[in-house]
Motif scaffolding. Structure first.
Motif, short mmCIF file in Angstrom:
data_model
loop_
_atom_site.label_atom_id
_atom_site.label_comp_id
_atom_site.label_asym_id
_atom_site.label_seq_id
_atom_site.Cartn_x
_atom_site.Cartn_y
_atom_site.Cartn_z
N ALA A 36 34.23 25.68 42.77
CA ALA A 36 34.79 25.62 44.12
C ALA A 36 36.27 26.00 44.09
CB ALA A 36 34.61 24.22 44.71
N TRP A 37 37.00 25.52 43.10
CA TRP A 37 38.40 25.89 42.98
C TRP A 37 38.57 27.35 42.60
CZ3 TRP A 37 42.54 23.98 44.92
CH2 TRP A 37 42.60 22.63 45.23
N LEU A 38 37.61 27.91 41.89
CA LEU A 38 37.65 29.33 41.59
C LEU A 38 37.53 30.16 42.87
CD1 LEU A 38 37.83 31.35 39.26
CD2 LEU A 38 35.35 31.34 39.18
N CYS A 39 36.71 29.71 43.79
CA CYS A 39 36.61 30.38 45.09
C CYS A 39 37.93 30.29 45.85
CB CYS A 39 35.48 29.79 45.92
SG CYS A 39 33.85 30.23 45.34
N VAL A 40 38.60 29.16 45.76
CA VAL A 40 39.91 29.01 46.41
C VAL A 40 40.91 29.97 45.79
CG1 VAL A 40 41.84 27.43 46.79
CG2 VAL A 40 39.50 26.61 47.04
N LEU A 41 40.90 30.06 44.47
CA LEU A 41 41.80 30.98 43.77
C LEU A 41 41.53 32.42 44.16
CD1 LEU A 41 43.99 31.33 41.60
CD2 LEU A 41 42.15 31.48 39.94
N LEU A 42 40.26 32.80 44.24
CA LEU A 42 39.89 34.15 44.65
C LEU A 42 40.36 34.43 46.07
CD1 LEU A 42 38.36 36.77 43.99
CD2 LEU A 42 36.33 35.68 44.95
N PHE A 43 40.21 33.47 46.96
CA PHE A 43 40.66 33.62 48.35
C PHE A 43 42.16 33.87 48.41
CE2 PHE A 43 42.44 31.30 52.04
CZ PHE A 43 42.03 32.17 53.03
N VAL A 44 42.93 33.09 47.69
CA VAL A 44 44.39 33.23 47.71
C VAL A 44 44.80 34.57 47.11
CG1 VAL A 44 46.53 32.27 46.77
CG2 VAL A 44 44.81 30.76 47.73
#
Length: 65
Positions: A36-44
């Motif tokens: 889930a945090w990887l998705c946040v990182l990708l979004f940013v």
């Protein structure tokens, strides 16, 4: 003031890269917190790339404040 095109790109990115993958991953694939945090990182990161591209166009220099 944020232009409409920037607003729409952030909205579309938030849904396609952030909200949708995290929701599907948690519900369907029992995705963990790291994914889930990887998705946040990708979004940013993608948001940064779009903002940097818009900055390099130089249209911000002609705006009146």
């Amino acid at each position: 003031m944020i232009s409409i095109s920037t607003l729409y790109s952030i909205d579309i990115l938030a849904f396609t890269i952030f909200i949708l993958p995290v929701s599907i991953g948690i519900i369907s694939f029992q995705m963990g917190i790291r994914a889930a945090w990887l998705c946040v990182l990708l979004f940013v990161f993608v948001l940064f790339l779009l903002s940097a591209g818009r900055y390099r166009q130089g249209s911000w220099q002609k705006m009146l404040v």
